[in-house]
Design a protein around this motif. Structure first.
Motif, short mmCIF file in Angstrom:
data_model
loop_
_atom_site.label_atom_id
_atom_site.label_comp_id
_atom_site.label_asym_id
_atom_site.label_seq_id
_atom_site.Cartn_x
_atom_site.Cartn_y
_atom_site.Cartn_z
N ASN A 219 0.87 -1.27 0.07
CA ASN A 219 -0.01 0.11 0.05
C ASN A 219 0.87 1.23 0.03
O ASN A 219 0.42 2.17 -0.61
CB ASN A 219 -0.99 -0.18 1.24
N VAL A 220 1.91 1.42 0.79
CA VAL A 220 2.86 2.36 1.00
C VAL A 220 3.97 2.64 -0.04
O VAL A 220 4.41 3.66 -0.26
CB VAL A 220 3.33 2.46 2.42
N LEU A 235 4.89 -2.81 5.81
CA LEU A 235 3.79 -2.99 6.46
C LEU A 235 3.62 -2.37 7.87
O LEU A 235 2.64 -1.75 8.41
CB LEU A 235 3.70 -4.48 7.07
N SER A 236 4.68 -2.09 8.50
CA SER A 236 4.77 -1.14 9.51
C SER A 236 4.52 0.27 9.37
O SER A 236 3.95 0.87 10.31
CB SER A 236 5.93 -1.38 10.45
N GLN A 237 4.56 0.58 8.26
CA GLN A 237 4.33 2.07 7.95
C GLN A 237 2.74 2.22 7.50
O GLN A 237 2.36 3.15 7.30
CB GLN A 237 5.09 2.63 6.62
N GLN A 238 2.12 1.15 7.17
CA GLN A 238 0.78 1.08 6.49
C GLN A 238 -0.27 1.60 7.38
O GLN A 238 -1.24 2.47 6.90
CB GLN A 238 0.47 -0.33 6.21
N MET A 239 -0.22 1.70 8.51
CA MET A 239 -1.31 2.29 9.55
C MET A 239 -1.27 3.56 9.53
O MET A 239 -2.38 4.23 9.72
CB MET A 239 -1.11 1.51 10.88
N VAL A 243 -2.99 4.49 1.30
CA VAL A 243 -3.06 3.48 0.33
C VAL A 243 -3.27 3.94 -1.03
O VAL A 243 -3.93 4.67 -1.56
CB VAL A 243 -4.55 3.02 0.87
N ARG A 244 -1.83 3.68 -1.73
CA ARG A 244 -1.61 4.31 -2.77
C ARG A 244 -2.11 3.07 -3.93
O ARG A 244 -1.65 2.76 -4.71
CB ARG A 244 -0.21 4.44 -3.02
N TRP A 245 -3.40 2.90 -4.13
CA TRP A 245 -4.32 1.74 -4.82
C TRP A 245 -4.21 2.18 -6.04
O TRP A 245 -3.91 1.26 -7.16
CB TRP A 245 -5.66 1.41 -4.33
#
Length: 293
Positions: A219-220, A235-239, A243-245
């Motif tokens: 996502n990031v 993943l740790s940055q995701q929260m 979200v670059r979908w």
């Protein structure tokens, strides 16, 4: 062979009754039982009968992880494999599981703790904007540090996240065809989740990641990666990250992907991908009836 990406939807795609047709399949039934032992409550019970609970972050995220991962496993049992995986927010956890980055139960434990922490986050607001002026939005966001672009979903759809006051300000200043406040407890994918993200980091640190068997678009960071440490860091940055979908969708043809299979309830992601990039074969596997032969 057609190069295929598997994508996994996140919160908001859940539907009452999802996964219940999988109970007739012994391998799926065993996974549901395993999930109940880890979670302390029944995914099937909530998916079948508890619409209000199913819409709560605390339950939505584990339910989606269990149903989507079971569908993916059943597709793999029929001899199919992806060439690339990606997931939207929560969906990234199923993508990482399918790529062999962590064991199924470890992934569910992570999702359980993530859902608990995110459910406890309060005081923020999120809103979806459809058919808006992107240039104007970027300008207004730059002037309002208390609100950020949380989900860049497609050229015509984004989600903003921040303090209620700041989100309302952006909604009043940016003209959009539709602007809808989301039913969530906190300002997900924003700096306001920093404390929650710190708590989650301690949990994430206890889980061992393996290098991915197929590339994962995060996502990031939409560029696909297989390195365990890179995937864990992303993943740790995701929260707290966006979200670059839209960028993930644009990356698909660049990575020679010709077909995208969305695995999970609804068709949100195939709909978004269609708005960002053309000439891809789009398929959905939402239930047992849509599993390939």
């Amino acid at each position: 062979m057609t190069k295929t990406a598997w994508v996994f939807p996140g919160q908001g795609s859940q539907t009452l009754g999802m996964g219940t047709d999988l109970l007739d399949i012994p391998e799926a039934k065993a996974k549901f039982d395993q999930a109940e032992a880890i979670l302390g409550w029944s995914v099937t019970e909530i998916c079948q009968n508890e619409e209000e609970k199913l819409s709560k972050t605390l339950y939505t995220q584990p339910c989606l992880y269990v149903v989507e991962s079971i569908l993916a496993d059943l597709i793999r049992e029929k001899g199919h494999q992806p060439d690339l995986v990606a997931g939207h927010s929560l969906g990234e956890y199923i993508a990482l599981y399918v790529a062999g980055v962590f064991e199924w139960s470890a992934g569910l434990e992570l999702v359980k703790r993530r859902a608990e922490l995110m459910d406890s986050a309060a005081g923020g607001m999120m809103a979806a904007l459809m058919n808006f002026d992107r240039e104007k939005l970027e300008k207004v966001l730059a002037e309002n540090p208390d609100v950020v672009l949380a989900n860049d979903n497609s050229p015509a759809q984004v989600v903003i996240s921040g303090t209620p006051e700041a989100v309302q300000t952006v909604m009043s200043q940016v003209k959009a065809k539709r602007a809808i406040p989301l039913k969530v407890s906190g300002a997900f994918h924003s700096h306001l989740m920093a404390n929650v993200a710190d708590d989650f980091q301690k949990i994430l640190d206890t889980v061992e990641f393996q290098s991915a068997k197929v590339p994962v678009s995060s996502n990031v960071q939409p560029e696909p990666a297989v390195d365990a440490e890179i995937l864990k860091q992303r993943l740790s940055q995701q929260m707290t990250g966006s979200v670059r979908w839209r960028e993930i969708a644009l990356q698909l043809p660049a990575n020679s992907i010709e077909k995208v299979v969305e695995i999970g309830p609804g068709n949100v992601l195939t709909g978004l991908i269609k708005r960002s990039t053309t000439d891809l074969i789009l398929e959905n596997v939402r239930n047992a009836a849509e599993l390939p032969n």
